[in-house]
Design an enzyme around this catalytic site. Sequence first.
Site, PDB file in Angstrom:
ATOM      1  N   LYS A 114     -17.811  14.771  17.601  1.00 31.77           N
ATOM      2  CA  LYS A 114     -18.663  14.368  16.478  1.00 31.77           C
ATOM      3  C   LYS A 114     -18.577  15.398  15.364  1.00 31.77           C
ATOM      4  O   LYS A 114     -18.982  16.544  15.548  1.00 31.77           O
ATOM      5  CB  LYS A 114     -20.121  14.247  16.927  1.00 31.77           C
ATOM      6  CG  LYS A 114     -20.980  13.584  15.849  1.00 31.77           C
ATOM      7  CD  LYS A 114     -22.462  13.700  16.119  1.00 31.77           C
ATOM      8  CE  LYS A 114     -23.104  14.889  15.457  1.00 31.77           C
ATOM      9  NZ  LYS A 114     -22.981  14.932  14.004  1.00 31.77           N
ATOM     10  N   CYS A 161     -19.657  31.228   8.497  1.00 31.81           N
ATOM     11  CA  CYS A 161     -20.476  31.971   9.466  1.00 31.81           C
ATOM     12  C   CYS A 161     -20.075  33.445   9.501  1.00 31.81           C
ATOM     13  O   CYS A 161     -20.851  34.288   9.918  1.00 31.81           O
ATOM     14  CB  CYS A 161     -20.325  31.343  10.847  1.00 31.81           C
ATOM     15  SG  CYS A 161     -18.607  31.198  11.338  1.00 31.81           S
TER      16      CYS A 161
HETATM   17  P1  NAD Z   1     -26.328  22.222  12.595  1.00 31.47           P
HETATM   18  O1  NAD Z   1     -26.698  22.930  13.834  1.00 31.47           O
HETATM   19  O2  NAD Z   1     -27.385  21.592  11.784  1.00 31.47           O
HETATM   20  O3  NAD Z   1     -25.295  21.038  12.948  1.00 31.47           O
HETATM   21  C1  NAD Z   1     -24.061  21.275  13.578  1.00 31.47           C
HETATM   22  C2  NAD Z   1     -23.625  19.998  14.284  1.00 31.47           C
HETATM   23  O4  NAD Z   1     -24.509  19.747  15.359  1.00 31.47           O
HETATM   24  C3  NAD Z   1     -23.663  18.753  13.418  1.00 31.47           C
HETATM   25  O5  NAD Z   1     -22.600  17.910  13.806  1.00 31.47           O
HETATM   26  C4  NAD Z   1     -25.009  18.131  13.787  1.00 31.47           C
HETATM   27  O6  NAD Z   1     -25.048  16.739  13.581  1.00 31.47           O
HETATM   28  C5  NAD Z   1     -25.093  18.461  15.264  1.00 31.47           C
HETATM   29  N1  NAD Z   1     -26.429  18.591  15.831  1.00 31.47           N
HETATM   30  C6  NAD Z   1     -27.555  19.058  15.243  1.00 31.47           C
HETATM   31  N2  NAD Z   1     -28.573  19.061  16.115  1.00 31.47           N
HETATM   32  C7  NAD Z   1     -28.073  18.627  17.297  1.00 31.47           C
HETATM   33  C8  NAD Z   1     -28.628  18.408  18.595  1.00 31.47           C
HETATM   34  N3  NAD Z   1     -29.908  18.664  18.860  1.00 31.47           N
HETATM   35  N4  NAD Z   1     -27.829  17.951  19.581  1.00 31.47           N
HETATM   36  C9  NAD Z   1     -26.525  17.721  19.338  1.00 31.47           C
HETATM   37  N5  NAD Z   1     -25.945  17.872  18.139  1.00 31.47           N
HETATM   38  C10 NAD Z   1     -26.713  18.328  17.125  1.00 31.47           C
HETATM   39  O7  NAD Z   1     -25.463  23.248  11.743  1.00 31.47           O
HETATM   40  P2  NAD Z   1     -24.853  23.025  10.289  1.00 31.47           P
HETATM   41  O8  NAD Z   1     -25.961  23.140   9.306  1.00 31.47           O
HETATM   42  O9  NAD Z   1     -23.974  21.830  10.282  1.00 31.47           O
HETATM   43  O10 NAD Z   1     -23.872  24.299  10.162  1.00 31.47           O
HETATM   44  C11 NAD Z   1     -24.265  25.544   9.705  1.00 31.47           C
HETATM   45  C12 NAD Z   1     -24.489  26.489  10.856  1.00 31.47           C
HETATM   46  O11 NAD Z   1     -23.320  26.594  11.656  1.00 31.47           O
HETATM   47  C13 NAD Z   1     -24.792  27.902  10.405  1.00 31.47           C
HETATM   48  O12 NAD Z   1     -25.841  28.416  11.185  1.00 31.47           O
HETATM   49  C14 NAD Z   1     -23.493  28.661  10.704  1.00 31.47           C
HETATM   50  O13 NAD Z   1     -23.639  30.041  10.924  1.00 31.47           O
HETATM   51  C15 NAD Z   1     -23.039  27.961  11.933  1.00 31.47           C
HETATM   52  N6  NAD Z   1     -21.604  28.174  12.148  1.00 31.47           N
HETATM   53  C16 NAD Z   1     -21.206  28.999  13.164  1.00 31.47           C
HETATM   54  C17 NAD Z   1     -19.850  29.237  13.372  1.00 31.47           C
HETATM   55  C18 NAD Z   1     -19.354  30.141  14.473  1.00 31.47           C
HETATM   56  O14 NAD Z   1     -18.184  30.118  14.749  1.00 31.47           O
HETATM   57  N7  NAD Z   1     -20.217  30.915  15.116  1.00 31.47           N
HETATM   58  C19 NAD Z   1     -18.915  28.628  12.540  1.00 31.47           C
HETATM   59  C20 NAD Z   1     -19.363  27.802  11.508  1.00 31.47           C
HETATM   60  C21 NAD Z   1     -20.716  27.571  11.322  1.00 31.47           C
END
Ligand code: NAD
Length: 485
Positions: free
Chosen positions: A178, A287
Site C-alpha cells: 500500500k 526522514c
Molecule cells: P504515516 O505514518 O502517516 O503513513 C505512512 C503509511 O502508513 C501510509 O501509507 C499510511 O496510509 C499508512 N498508515 C497510517 N496509519 C496506519 C495504521 N494504523 N495501520 C496501517 N497503516 C497505516 O506517515 P507519513 O506522514 O506518510 O510519512 C511521514 C513519516 O514517515 C515521518 O515521520 C518520517 O520521518 C517517516 N519516514 C521514515 C523513514 C525511515 O526510513 N525511517 C523514511 C521516510 C519517512
Amino acid sequence: MNLQAPDKILNYIGGDLQSPINGKFMDNINPATGWIYSQTPDSDYEDVEEAVGAARAAFPLWSTTPAEERFKILNRIAELIDENLDALALAETNDNGKPLSLSKRVDIPRASSNFRFFATGLLHFSTESHHMEDKAINYTLRQPIGVVGCISPWNLPLYLFTWKIAPALAAGNCVIAKPSEVTPMTGYLLSIICQEAGLPAGVLNIVHGTGPGCGSAIVQHPDIKAISFTGSTRAGRDIAAVAAPMFKKISLELGGKNPNIIFADCDWDKMMRTTLQSSFTNQGQICLCGSRILVEESIYEKFKHEFIARAKKLTVGDPLLDDSRQGAIVSKMHYEKVLSCIDLAKQEGGTLLLGGKAVNVPGRCENGLFIEPTIFEGLGAECRTNMEEIFGPVVTLQSFKTEDEAMQLANTSDYGLSATIWTQDVSRANRVAMNVHSGIIWVNCWLLRDLRTPFGGFKNSGVGREGGWDAMRFFTEPKNVCIEL
Ligand code: NAD
C-alpha cells in the site's frame, strides 16, 4: 510502452487493474497547484481479502520459480523504471510537490536501483552451514515467509515503496503493498510496469487507501505474516500493538530528529553546501534531513551568517521549473502542521533568523502550499521544537563548547535515525560516531547510500534493520536442519 498518469487510479490485484469493491474514490490533490490530479481508491478490508487470496494462490509457483527467471522479471522492472524516468518523475512531482529535478535525479533512479540490486542479490543469496566437529552439521534454510505486507509513506513515494517490495519479492514472497494515499500515482504506474515486465498475477498486489481503512486491514490480516512499514512513529506504534500479539515479523522505519554536528575544523565549503541540502532538500521532508544543527561555539556566528545568506537564495517555486530548489509541502494537513510548529517555536522563545512564513507563488501555483526555508536559534535542547519531528523546511541552530557537549545534545532526542558529523579529525569522527545513538552516521557527507549496508534507526526511529542481505533475510523464515554424523 507509453506510461501515462490516468484520471482514475485502480488497485492491482491478481494481475488485474480494478476499482475498489466498495466503489469509493478519494481526491488526489497536486499540492503545488491545489488542483485535483486524480481519483484514488478508498479500499478497505474486502480488497485486502481479495488481494491476499490472489497472493496465496500465486505463492507456490513464485516461491519455486528458478532464481534466474525471478531475476529476469525483477531486472526487467528496473529497466522499465529507467525507460519511463520522465513519466514517473512527473507523476511523483504532481503527487508530492517536490521539484521535478529532484525526482529525476534521485527518487526514480533509486527506485530502479532497488529492483536491480535485489534482482541480482537473489542470484547470490546463500545460507549458512555450521559444523559441530565430528558430531553434526547444521544448515540453515531461509525460506520465504509467504504473504507479506509493505506499507510506505509519501515523502519518497516510489523509492521507499520499491525499497520494501523488491527484497520481499526477491526472497520469494508474494506481497500486498500500500503506497501512501497522499501520493499514490507512482505506485499505480508500477502496477502497469509489473504487468509489462511479465510478473505473474498475484505475486504483487497494490491496494490503495487510507491508513485506518486499508493499511490497518493489511496489518490485521491473519494470513499476512510479516509487515514492513515506513512512516510516522505514531502509526508505527499502532501497527506494533496489532502485529506483536499476532506474532508477526515487523520492521518499522519511523521518524527522526537528526543532529548535524559541525566542528570548527571541518571542510568549510563542503560542509556549508551539504548542510544546506541536508536541511532543506525535499522541503525538509526526508526522514534523514538534519533538523538540529549543532555548531562549535568558535564558528557559530560565522556559520549562522553564511547559512542564512545561502538559505535566502533557495528559490521557492513551481516544482516543474528547473531553477526551483524548494517545491510545495505535500498536503494541506501537513502544511498546517509545519506552520503550527513554527508558531510553537516562537512561543517557546525561539529567535526566528529566516523565513517562517507561507510563500505565494504566482501563476499556476497561486493556490499551492509553499513555506519559506526557516531557521531558528535560541531554543533549549529539550523544548518541543528540538524534541519533536517537524518534517518540513525548519531547522534550529544550537552551539556547543566541547565534544562531550555535542554528543550530549545529539543524544537528547528520543529519536535515533541518523546523524552527520563534520570534522577533519578522524579520531574524533570515530569517537563521536561510536557514541551518538543513531542507526546511520555520515562523516563529512550526507545521504550517501550503499544498498548493502543495514539501514534503520534506534530508539523511537524504529526496529528491524533493512538493507543488503538483512532486507532479504527479514523476508525469510530461517529454519535450522541438524544432521548427526
Ligand atoms: P504515516 O505514518 O502517516 O503513513 C505512512 C503509511 O502508513 C501510509 O501509507 C499510511 O496510509 C499508512 N498508515 C497510517 N496509519 C496506519 C495504521 N494504523 N495501520 C496501517 N497503516 C497505516 O506517515 P507519513 O506522514 O506518510 O510519512 C511521514 C513519516 O514517515 C515521518 O515521520 C518520517 O520521518 C517517516 N519516514 C521514515 C523513514 C525511515 O526510513 N525511517 C523514511 C521516510 C519517512
